[in-house]
Enzyme design. Structure first.
Site, mmCIF file in Angstrom:
data_model
loop_
_atom_site.group_PDB
_atom_site.id
_atom_site.type_symbol
_atom_site.label_atom_id
_atom_site.label_comp_id
_atom_site.label_asym_id
_atom_site.label_seq_id
_atom_site.Cartn_x
_atom_site.Cartn_y
_atom_site.Cartn_z
ATOM 1 N N ASP A 125 40.283 22.103 36.373
ATOM 2 C CA ASP A 125 40.896 23.138 37.165
ATOM 3 C C ASP A 125 41.744 22.897 38.082
ATOM 4 O O ASP A 125 42.268 23.819 38.856
ATOM 5 C CB ASP A 125 39.578 24.235 37.309
ATOM 6 N N CYS A 179 39.355 38.598 18.405
ATOM 7 C CA CYS A 179 39.257 39.517 19.316
ATOM 8 C C CYS A 179 39.564 40.859 18.323
ATOM 9 O O CYS A 179 39.058 41.983 18.944
ATOM 10 C CB CYS A 179 40.488 39.768 20.223
ATOM 11 N N CYS A 182 39.554 45.138 19.366
ATOM 12 C CA CYS A 182 39.193 45.507 20.484
ATOM 13 C C CYS A 182 39.807 45.161 21.805
ATOM 14 O O CYS A 182 40.540 44.376 21.790
ATOM 15 C CB CYS A 182 37.750 44.359 20.697
ATOM 16 N N CYS A 189 39.945 46.956 33.179
ATOM 17 C CA CYS A 189 40.569 46.540 34.442
ATOM 18 C C CYS A 189 40.772 47.401 35.426
ATOM 19 O O CYS A 189 41.541 48.424 35.154
ATOM 20 C CB CYS A 189 41.650 45.663 34.035
ATOM 21 N N CYS A 205 45.477 41.139 39.644
ATOM 22 C CA CYS A 205 44.244 40.778 39.286
ATOM 23 C C CYS A 205 43.282 40.678 40.535
ATOM 24 O O CYS A 205 43.813 39.878 41.430
ATOM 25 C CB CYS A 205 44.293 39.455 38.551
ATOM 26 N N CYS A 232 36.285 38.959 39.982
ATOM 27 C CA CYS A 232 35.837 40.154 39.374
ATOM 28 C C CYS A 232 35.582 39.750 38.188
ATOM 29 O O CYS A 232 36.237 38.904 37.344
ATOM 30 C CB CYS A 232 37.250 40.864 39.245
ATOM 31 N N CYS A 235 36.386 42.501 33.215
ATOM 32 C CA CYS A 235 37.002 42.075 31.968
ATOM 33 C C CYS A 235 35.975 41.052 31.119
ATOM 34 O O CYS A 235 36.191 41.058 29.838
ATOM 35 C CB CYS A 235 38.297 41.681 32.209
#
Length: 374
Positions: A125, A179, A182, A189, A205, A232, A235
């Site tokens: 990361d 997905c 959906c 969000c 975001c 957050c 989602c």
């Protein structure tokens, strides 16, 4: 090698070729051209290296992609309506994943280097690596409409790590997008940060705003942030594939610390730098520093209804950090127009910082927003 990875705490394992399909780089550059990365200028500066492993390291032949689960023991949405409590993203409630994942990657990479007589590099990361695209190429999961990796076994709760190696390993079949129709992650969000499926506008975001963004947060977005103070999970939390994720699979290092699960906003408003560092020792939250963190807490305070916070907010109007003073102005205006009007008379004329003066000037004397600031 998969068994060895499992012994290090990885629950997901796959091998990708040392080169991504060109489409991944095309999507990245389009995203950057549109400015959807916000202030994350480091993504621009090394975009070519990010787009393909063999540009970052020409000798790479294979990429071993790995995932550790951090599936939470409880639904992250349970605090959504508790406005005296602060919401901290699940991933930040335990130990810093950078340290945990990187340590395990180094041990596994050392074993691979010895067994295959190969060169290795590990990434978690913090380097120009497209972990999500590589994870899909390696079969760990697919990039969902929320832009994060979704796994059939672990839902949306995976920390990713990569081992680049000169060894030629048999690649896995890429994961297929499952997905379907959906769109729960998009609809949930709070700030409408998804202009389209699979596309994130980081500038809206909450994770970006509370972690990456250093200055004042846009007035338009503050009321939408609710009681989120660091990251957050909305989602991620609504993803239907989470029903297959078991918290028992989570690495023990990521088990939530009790004091970070549902902290009182009132307690967090009083943190000075020393107390902040002590509370978040070993946590990724420590990286953003006390000032940005208290800014976030003030926004959560202003989104609540607890008049008992007014005195604590008034103290922060004199904080040394302009970003804290500015957020305190907003929170006070939301909770007490009367106190706001009085303190504005006292402080506006003596304020020296332009960003804080802009906060005072953004409101009528009754605390209502008059102009939009960024």
């Amino acid at each position: 090698m998969q068994d060895r990875a499992k012994s290090e705490g990885f629950v997901a394992f796959g091998i990708a070729p040392g080169r991504l399909a060109p489409a991944a780089g095309v999507r990245l550059r389009q995203w950057l051209r549109e400015g959807l990365h916000g202030d994350m200028l480091w993504m621009e500066s090394r975009a070519d290296e990010r787009a393909n492993p063999d540009i970052l390291w020409p000798e790479v032949k294979s990429v071993v992609m790995l995932g550790m689960s951090y599936a939470p023991p409880q639904d992250p949405m349970v605090l959504a309506d508790q406005d005296t409590r602060a919401r901290i993203s699940v991933y930040a409630q335990g130990r810093d994943y950078h340290d945990v994942v990187k340590g395990a990657l180094k041990r596994l990479a050392g074993w691979l280097a010895h067994e295959a007589d190969a060169g290795v590099k590990v990434f978690v990361d913090t380097a120009p690596v497209m972990e999500k695209a590589l994870a899909q190429s390696a079969g760990l999961g697919w990039q969902g409409k929320h832009s994060n990796v979704v796994s059939r076994e672990h839902g949306s709760w995976l920390f990713l790590g990569a081992i680049y190696t000169t060894a030629e390993l048999e690649p896995a079949l890429p994961a297929e997008d499952s997905c379907g129709s959906c769109r729960l992650c998009q609809d949930i969000c709070p700030t409408n940060a998804f202009p389209a499926p699979y596309r994130l506008d980081a500038r809206r975001c909450i994770s970006y705003l509370t972690i990456e963004h250093k200055g004042p947060i846009d007035l338009e977005l503050r009321p939408l942030m609710g009681n989120h103070i660091y990251g957050c999970d909305d989602c991620l939390a609504v993803c239907p594939w989470n029903k297959f994720a078991e918290s028992a699979a989570a690495h023990k290092a990521f088990l939530p610390r009790a004091e970070l699960v549902a902290p009182q906003i009132a307690d967090l408003l009083t943190l000075d730098d020393a107390a902040f560092r002590q509370l978040f020792s070993g946590s990724p939250i420590k990286r953003i520093g006390r000032d940005r963190f208290v800014r976030n807490v003030l926004i959560a305070a202003g989104n609540g209804t607890d008049a008992g916070l007014i005195a604590k907010i008034e103290v922060l109007l004199a904080d040394p950090a302009p970003v804290v003073r500015g957020a305190a102005i907003w929170a006070l205006g939301r909770l007490s127009p009367e106190a706001f009007a009085q303190r504005r008379q006292d402080l506006f004329a003596v304020e020296q910082d332009a960003s804080v003066l802009a906060e005072w000037a953004a409101y009528d004397m009754n605390g209502s927003v008059r102009v939009r600031t960024t």
